[in-house]
Scaffold this motif. Structure first.
Motif, PDB file in Angstrom:
ATOM      1  N   VAL A  10     -24.278 -36.493 -17.857  1.00 50.40           N
ATOM      2  CA  VAL A  10     -25.316 -35.466 -17.912  1.00 50.40           C
ATOM      3  C   VAL A  10     -26.320 -35.926 -18.957  1.00 50.40           C
ATOM      4  N   THR A  11     -27.574 -36.035 -18.567  1.00 51.29           N
ATOM      5  CA  THR A  11     -28.607 -36.538 -19.466  1.00 51.29           C
ATOM      6  C   THR A  11     -29.646 -35.475 -19.757  1.00 51.29           C
ATOM      7  N   SER A  12     -30.276 -35.641 -20.905  1.00 45.86           N
ATOM      8  CA  SER A  12     -31.387 -34.762 -21.296  1.00 45.86           C
ATOM      9  C   SER A  12     -32.442 -35.633 -21.956  1.00 45.86           C
ATOM     10  N   THR A  13     -33.684 -35.241 -21.799  1.00 46.92           N
ATOM     11  CA  THR A  13     -34.811 -35.985 -22.364  1.00 46.92           C
ATOM     12  C   THR A  13     -35.538 -35.079 -23.330  1.00 46.92           C
ATOM     13  N   MET A  51     -32.426 -46.970 -17.614  1.00 46.34           N
ATOM     14  CA  MET A  51     -32.596 -45.569 -17.284  1.00 46.34           C
ATOM     15  C   MET A  51     -33.718 -45.459 -16.252  1.00 46.34           C
ATOM     16  N   THR A  52     -33.647 -44.460 -15.420  1.00 45.04           N
ATOM     17  CA  THR A  52     -34.671 -44.182 -14.413  1.00 45.04           C
ATOM     18  C   THR A  52     -35.141 -42.755 -14.607  1.00 45.04           C
ATOM     19  N   LYS A  53     -36.455 -42.558 -14.674  1.00 43.40           N
ATOM     20  CA  LYS A  53     -37.001 -41.198 -14.768  1.00 43.40           C
ATOM     21  C   LYS A  53     -37.015 -40.582 -13.379  1.00 43.40           C
ATOM     22  N   LEU A  54     -36.515 -39.393 -13.292  1.00 46.45           N
ATOM     23  CA  LEU A  54     -36.504 -38.636 -12.050  1.00 46.45           C
ATOM     24  C   LEU A  54     -37.061 -37.259 -12.382  1.00 46.45           C
ATOM     25  N   SER A  60     -34.506 -38.419 -17.705  1.00 48.32           N
ATOM     26  CA  SER A  60     -33.847 -39.724 -17.674  1.00 48.32           C
ATOM     27  C   SER A  60     -32.517 -39.618 -16.937  1.00 48.32           C
ATOM     28  N   THR A  61     -32.267 -40.581 -16.049  1.00 48.26           N
ATOM     29  CA  THR A  61     -30.982 -40.689 -15.364  1.00 48.26           C
ATOM     30  C   THR A  61     -30.537 -42.144 -15.431  1.00 48.26           C
ATOM     31  N   ILE A  62     -29.281 -42.393 -15.115  1.00 43.40           N
ATOM     32  CA  ILE A  62     -28.731 -43.743 -15.179  1.00 43.40           C
ATOM     33  C   ILE A  62     -29.109 -44.510 -13.904  1.00 43.40           C
ATOM     34  N   SER A  63     -29.803 -45.633 -14.069  1.00 45.86           N
ATOM     35  CA  SER A  63     -30.195 -46.463 -12.921  1.00 45.86           C
ATOM     36  C   SER A  63     -28.962 -46.957 -12.175  1.00 45.86           C
ATOM     37  N   VAL A  66     -25.395 -41.327  -7.380  1.00 45.53           N
ATOM     38  CA  VAL A  66     -26.272 -40.168  -7.182  1.00 45.53           C
ATOM     39  C   VAL A  66     -27.027 -39.916  -8.476  1.00 45.53           C
ATOM     40  N   ARG A  67     -28.305 -39.580  -8.356  1.00 47.23           N
ATOM     41  CA  ARG A  67     -29.114 -39.155  -9.499  1.00 47.23           C
ATOM     42  C   ARG A  67     -29.788 -37.837  -9.119  1.00 47.23           C
ATOM     43  N   MET A  68     -29.645 -36.851  -9.988  1.00 48.46           N
ATOM     44  CA  MET A  68     -30.265 -35.544  -9.759  1.00 48.46           C
ATOM     45  C   MET A  68     -31.071 -35.145 -10.980  1.00 48.46           C
ATOM     46  N   ALA A  69     -32.198 -34.495 -10.746  1.00 47.93           N
ATOM     47  CA  ALA A  69     -32.965 -33.853 -11.816  1.00 47.93           C
ATOM     48  C   ALA A  69     -32.902 -32.358 -11.547  1.00 47.93           C
TER      49      ALA A  69
END
Length: 160
Positions: free
Chosen positions: A20-23, A100-103, A107-110, A114-117
């Motif tokens: 779980v990421t936060s920017t 990291m990939t911005k979605l 920020s999410t893990i490249s 699955v990547r969700m914002a």
């Protein structure tokens, strides 16, 4: 004794591994935490639920920005899971060997499965955690094998 037995009981529950990421408000600095306390709440509307300890750095950032990301890790990403499982005071960003990939600004893990914002729609405080409900506003999928957590070890699926 009861708390130790409870931890041992939950260790026997196999689960996927997410970060779980936060920017932060600056849009650059990000924080993350390895979590298996993630669940699909609804498909229509697309809602997820995460549980975050108030002591985690991510907690205050999610609370202030109203956004979080979820990355479902692939089997080859156990290093990522271990990094984000560490206490913030002991980890060093010099150990990061992934991107990291911005979605949708989060920020999410490249290269994750699955990547969700998500935008926070509601939150509930319980004990020393907050349950955040998020509306999935962006989603990306990749092919691969999921990283699993069982009996305090990472592993992979066996063919059913």
């Amino acid at each position: 004794m009861f708390q130790e037995n409870l931890k041992n009981a939950w260790a026997m529950f196999p689960t996927g591994v997410t970060v779980v990421t936060s920017t932060e408000d600056d849009g650059i600095s990000h924080h993350g935490m390895t979590a298996n306390s993630v669940m699909s709440l609804s498909v229509d509307p697309p809602l997820v639920l995460i549980s975050v300890a108030e002591s985690r750095e991510s907690h205050s950032i999610i609370k202030s920005t109203g956004k979080f990301g979820i990355s479902v890790l692939k089997v080859e990403q156990s290093e990522v899971a271990e990094f984000y499982a560490e206490d913030a005071a002991t980890k060093s960003s010099s150990g990061i060997h992934w991107k990291m990939t911005k979605l949708n600004g989060v920020s999410t893990i490249s290269n994750s499965l699955v990547r969700m914002a998500c935008d926070v729609t509601n939150s509930y405080n319980e004990a020393d955690h907050t349950l955040f409900i998020g509306m999935v506003i962006a989603l990306e999928l990749e092919k691969g094998e999921p990283l699993l957590w069982f009996n305090r070890k990472f592993g992979k699926t066996q063919r059913f």
